[in-house]
Write a protein that holds these residues in place. Structure first.
Motif, PDB file in Angstrom:
ATOM      1  N   PRO A  13     -86.715 -56.378  54.716  1.00 13.78           N
ATOM      2  CA  PRO A  13     -87.289 -57.312  55.956  1.00 13.78           C
ATOM      3  C   PRO A  13     -87.350 -58.836  55.658  1.00 13.78           C
ATOM      4  O   PRO A  13     -87.318 -59.179  54.601  1.00 13.78           O
ATOM      5  N   PRO A  14     -86.920 -59.696  56.664  1.00 12.54           N
ATOM      6  CA  PRO A  14     -86.627 -61.033  56.302  1.00 12.54           C
ATOM      7  C   PRO A  14     -88.145 -61.431  55.865  1.00 12.54           C
ATOM      8  O   PRO A  14     -88.184 -62.625  55.020  1.00 12.54           O
ATOM      9  N   SER A 111     -78.429 -67.091  59.391  1.00 15.83           N
ATOM     10  CA  SER A 111     -77.094 -66.760  59.878  1.00 15.83           C
ATOM     11  C   SER A 111     -76.440 -65.312  59.335  1.00 15.83           C
ATOM     12  O   SER A 111     -75.826 -64.359  60.021  1.00 15.83           O
ATOM     13  N   ALA A 112     -76.874 -65.130  57.988  1.00 15.53           N
ATOM     14  CA  ALA A 112     -76.397 -63.967  57.318  1.00 15.53           C
ATOM     15  C   ALA A 112     -76.970 -62.709  57.875  1.00 15.53           C
ATOM     16  O   ALA A 112     -76.516 -61.689  57.967  1.00 15.53           O
ATOM     17  N   MET A 113     -78.405 -62.635  58.161  1.00 15.42           N
ATOM     18  CA  MET A 113     -79.125 -61.701  58.514  1.00 15.42           C
ATOM     19  C   MET A 113     -78.884 -61.399  60.110  1.00 15.42           C
ATOM     20  O   MET A 113     -79.086 -60.183  60.439  1.00 15.42           O
ATOM     21  N   ARG A 114     -78.025 -62.092  60.731  1.00 13.91           N
ATOM     22  CA  ARG A 114     -77.570 -61.717  61.983  1.00 13.91           C
ATOM     23  C   ARG A 114     -76.169 -60.930  61.830  1.00 13.91           C
ATOM     24  O   ARG A 114     -75.674 -60.308  62.918  1.00 13.91           O
ATOM     25  N   ARG A 121     -82.205 -58.752  64.613  1.00  8.50           N
ATOM     26  CA  ARG A 121     -82.287 -59.259  65.991  1.00  8.50           C
ATOM     27  C   ARG A 121     -82.874 -60.863  66.027  1.00  8.50           C
ATOM     28  O   ARG A 121     -83.575 -61.174  65.295  1.00  8.50           O
ATOM     29  N   VAL A 122     -82.086 -61.332  66.907  1.00  9.09           N
ATOM     30  CA  VAL A 122     -82.300 -62.849  67.190  1.00  9.09           C
ATOM     31  C   VAL A 122     -84.099 -63.080  67.431  1.00  9.09           C
ATOM     32  O   VAL A 122     -84.606 -64.130  66.467  1.00  9.09           O
ATOM     33  N   ARG A 123     -84.505 -62.201  68.211  1.00 10.28           N
ATOM     34  CA  ARG A 123     -85.909 -62.375  68.177  1.00 10.28           C
ATOM     35  C   ARG A 123     -86.897 -62.616  67.088  1.00 10.28           C
ATOM     36  O   ARG A 123     -87.862 -63.265  66.925  1.00 10.28           O
ATOM     37  N   GLU A 132     -85.153 -71.589  66.708  1.00  5.78           N
ATOM     38  CA  GLU A 132     -84.691 -71.228  68.118  1.00  5.78           C
ATOM     39  C   GLU A 132     -83.525 -70.613  68.265  1.00  5.78           C
ATOM     40  O   GLU A 132     -82.550 -70.759  67.452  1.00  5.78           O
ATOM     41  N   ARG A 133     -83.543 -69.834  69.394  1.00  5.90           N
ATOM     42  CA  ARG A 133     -82.506 -68.900  69.884  1.00  5.90           C
ATOM     43  C   ARG A 133     -81.214 -69.866  69.786  1.00  5.90           C
ATOM     44  O   ARG A 133     -79.975 -69.514  69.301  1.00  5.90           O
TER      45      ARG A 133
END
Ligand SMILES: [Zn+2]
Length: 222
Positions: A13-14, A111-114, A121-123, A132-133
């Protein structure tokens, strides 16, 4: 090739990264590396006239972790001491990635986690990292569209591609260098590797001189 590292490192998890990102010694460690870069630039003197360089740091208000050391309020920079020249010299940095307001570590990590087989998820990333998104989407465009075209990458890929599988940016780079959430040495190596693109010149897209040879500046910077 990347799947093992991805599962072990980027499947976490982040919030697991909070330990590293909230560790003041990590940020002090990165500042020490920037000071090393700055000393090297100062020793080279003015590239236009050879005069000595004066300290002329840029004020910065970086976003990212709270309670950053005071040194993060500026980016190390110099200008020529000679009247009439005053050329600006900004050394590479492992803290600031160009003019982005977020620290380089955050830009790379979020960026890598996307990316990858189980993208965050961006949220969720917005919640955890406070980014911010629209900023996350702007970083995505930078890594997808601009970074692969830079002189830096065109030269650096010759060294990396035989060793690592490059699938996408920056995930493949993160996996190639950083092997655990708290792998400080890995972060150092990755941020040193990317440091040429922390300057405007390092982001140039020029790939060759008039005779089709790689530009000297670019060759030196890699
Ligand atoms: Zn000068």
């Amino acid at each position: 090739m990347y799947s093992v590292w991805f599962c072990t490192t980027f499947g976490v998890p982040p919030t697991m990264y909070h330990k590293l990102l909230s560790d003041a010694t990590f940020w002090a460690f990165l500042f020490d590396i920037d000071e090393e870069f700055a000393e090297a630039s100062r020793a080279e003197k003015c590239p236009s006239c050879g005069c000595r360089l004066h300290c002329a740091n840029y004020p910065r208000k970086p976003r990212g972790p709270r309670d950053l050391p005071d040194e993060y309020r500026f980016r190390l920079s110099f200008c020529c001491a000679r009247d009439g020249c005053r050329k600006r010299v900004t050394p590479p940095s492992v803290r600031f990635l160009g003019r982005k307001v977020y620290l380089g570590v955050i830009v790379v990590l979020v960026s890598a986690m996307r990316q990858g087989p189980t993208p965050r998820r961006v949220r969720k990333l917005t919640e955890v990292f406070g980014v911010e998104r629209r900023t996350i989407y702007r970083w995505r465009d930078f890594w997808n569209e601009r970074f692969p075209k830079t002189t830096f990458w065109k030269l650096a890929r010759a060294r990396l591609v035989p060793v690592f599988e490059i699938v996408d940016f920056p995930r493949s780079l993160l996996e190639a260098f950083v092997h655990a959430a708290d792998d400080r040495d890995g972060w150092e190596n990755l941020l040193r590797f990317l440091s040429p693109i922390s300057t405007t010149k390092g982001l140039e897209i020029k790939v060759s001189d008039d005779r089709g040879r790689p530009a000297e500046d670019a060759r030196r910077r890699v």
